[in-house]
Design an enzyme around this catalytic site. Structure first.
Site, PDB file in Angstrom:
ATOM      1  N   GLU A 114       0.646  -1.319  -0.023  1.00 37.01           N
ATOM      2  CA  GLU A 114      -0.025   0.118  -0.214  1.00 37.01           C
ATOM      3  C   GLU A 114       0.830   1.334  -0.160  1.00 37.01           C
ATOM      4  O   GLU A 114       1.779   1.164   0.676  1.00 37.01           O
ATOM      5  CB  GLU A 114      -0.862  -0.061   1.329  1.00 37.01           C
ATOM      6  CG  GLU A 114      -2.189   1.124   1.176  1.00 37.01           C
ATOM      7  CD  GLU A 114      -2.934   0.621   2.253  1.00 37.01           C
ATOM      8  OE1 GLU A 114      -3.327   1.893   3.036  1.00 37.01           O
ATOM      9  OE2 GLU A 114      -3.406  -0.296   2.521  1.00 37.01           O
ATOM     10  N   ASP A 116      -0.042   5.457   0.520  1.00 36.42           N
ATOM     11  CA  ASP A 116      -1.194   6.246   0.907  1.00 36.42           C
ATOM     12  C   ASP A 116      -0.953   7.818   0.976  1.00 36.42           C
ATOM     13  O   ASP A 116       0.210   8.139   1.321  1.00 36.42           O
ATOM     14  CB  ASP A 116      -1.449   6.182   2.371  1.00 36.42           C
ATOM     15  CG  ASP A 116      -1.927   4.589   2.932  1.00 36.42           C
ATOM     16  OD1 ASP A 116      -2.878   3.992   1.833  1.00 36.42           O
ATOM     17  OD2 ASP A 116      -1.750   3.999   3.784  1.00 36.42           O
ATOM     18  N   GLU A 118      -3.552  10.338   2.920  1.00 39.42           N
ATOM     19  CA  GLU A 118      -4.584  10.597   3.518  1.00 39.42           C
ATOM     20  C   GLU A 118      -4.777  11.796   4.043  1.00 39.42           C
ATOM     21  O   GLU A 118      -4.102  12.410   4.693  1.00 39.42           O
ATOM     22  CB  GLU A 118      -4.672   9.428   4.640  1.00 39.42           C
ATOM     23  CG  GLU A 118      -4.876   8.004   4.195  1.00 39.42           C
ATOM     24  CD  GLU A 118      -4.869   7.261   5.315  1.00 39.42           C
ATOM     25  OE1 GLU A 118      -5.805   6.195   5.458  1.00 39.42           O
ATOM     26  OE2 GLU A 118      -4.184   7.165   6.366  1.00 39.42           O
TER      27      GLU A 118
END
Length: 345
Positions: A114, A116, A118
């Protein structure tokens, strides 16, 4: 040489260097291949809260008291460049998270990778914060979070957010500014993302942690919360993650690494250093309680390290803070008074 021709030569030299400087400062994203929603993306959840524009070039993700929403890329990519212009919700956004990320968790549930970005909402009058993170091969206990402020209000207009992922490096971009670079090292092993990933974008209620550790919750009096996305760009080697015959992605990787967004010039590196000095307020690399020995990809910058406690968070107080308090009321807020903070490049 006559005086006139000498002056002309000096003029041409000046013009050349001005042109060179403009080239160095030019955007890494001027020639992106942008795609429509239908060409590259699919609804993920909350279909009624996913609103596509009539020309299919933008999409609005809504969060209300019943559901959030999200979309996913139609393909998975073995390395790639993932980018979109994004405008975040305004006003009271505590408890709200808008995520723009790559993952393969739906396929490799126990060993997922992953990357990210955010965005973490806030109470009215307080700015959005955001964080970047990466996982490889299910290494979620060894999170690699960094948290930042922005030098602009992301709810007022669109800004471009991008993730580059190659076999050798990861770069997170905000507009033309590289904010984080992770160079792959052998010591990282399987913690470096290596399996095909899809692009995701979501808006959801994270009231239990997103704002001040869960102190402030989402308030649906301000709903719907709307995040807008447009100018999608996806480059990479499209693969089926469970196919038995491996795909040769060498041409795709060569293309990615030849693009401007794959390298950081000296001007951009200076902008990244300024960003990290002024706007990063947590780094796992300086969190010596969590990691007594920094993870292998960490590049410890002494001047940067001195600003952080052993928790990885900024040292509040001290000489700089006292100076700011003393000058408060005599100067405008720092982000307004310093043009480099309004536009780092």
């Amino acid at each position: 040489m006559s005086k006139l021709s000498f002056n002309n030569l000096i003029f041409l030299i000046i013009i050349f260097f001005v042109f060179l400087c403009l080239c160095l400062r030019s955007s890494a994203f001027t020639n992106l291949n942008t795609l429509s929603f239908e060409e590259s993306l699919s609804p993920l959840f909350g279909d009624a809260n996913l609103v596509r524009s009539p020309d299919d070039l933008s999409v609005r993700l809504l969060l209300d008291r019943y559901t959030g929403s999200g979309f996913i890329s139609s393909n998975m990519y073995q390395h790639g460049f993932y980018s979109s212009m994004i405008k975040l919700p305004a006003d009271y956004t505590a408890g709200v998270v808008v995520a723009f990320y790559t993952s393969n968790g739906d396929v490799f549930q126990k060993t997922h990778d992953e990357l990210d970005i955010e965005f973490l909402g806030n109470i009215k009058g307080k700015p959005w914060r955001f964080q970047t993170n990466l996982y490889g091969n299910g290494s979620t206990p060894r999170g690699r979070e960094e948290r930042y402020r922005l030098w602009f209000d992301p709810s007022k207009e669109f800004h471009r957010y991008s993730i580059l992922w190659t076999p050798h490096k990861i770069i997170f971009w905000v507009d033309d500014v590289p904010i984080r670079e992770v160079i792959r090292s052998e010591a990282m092993g399987a913690d470096y993302p290596a399996k095909p990933m899809a692009l995701y974008a979501t808006i959801w209620d994270a009231s239990d942690w997103a704002t001040s550790g869960g102190k402030y919750k989402a308030n649906y009096k301000f709903a719907p919360f709307v995040a807008e996305f447009k100018s999608f760009s996806l480059d990479g080697c499209s693969v089926d993650p469970i196919q038995e015959v491996p795909v040769d992605c060498s041409d795709s990787v060569e293309f990615l690494e030849s693009q401007d967004y794959s390298s950081i010039n000296s001007h951009q590196r200076a902008a990244m250093r300024r960003f990290r000095q002024r706007f990063m307020y947590y780094s796992y690399c300086y969190d010596t309680i969590r990691y007594p020995k920094p993870p292998p990809e960490c590049v410890i910058v002494p001047a940067e390290k001195d600003r952080f406690r052993d928790t990885g968070r900024l040292k509040f107080g001290g000489t700089e803070a006292r100076e700011r308090r003393r000058n408060r009321g005599q100067q405008r807020p720092e982000i307004e008074s310093d043009p480099d903070e309004r536009k780092l490049l």
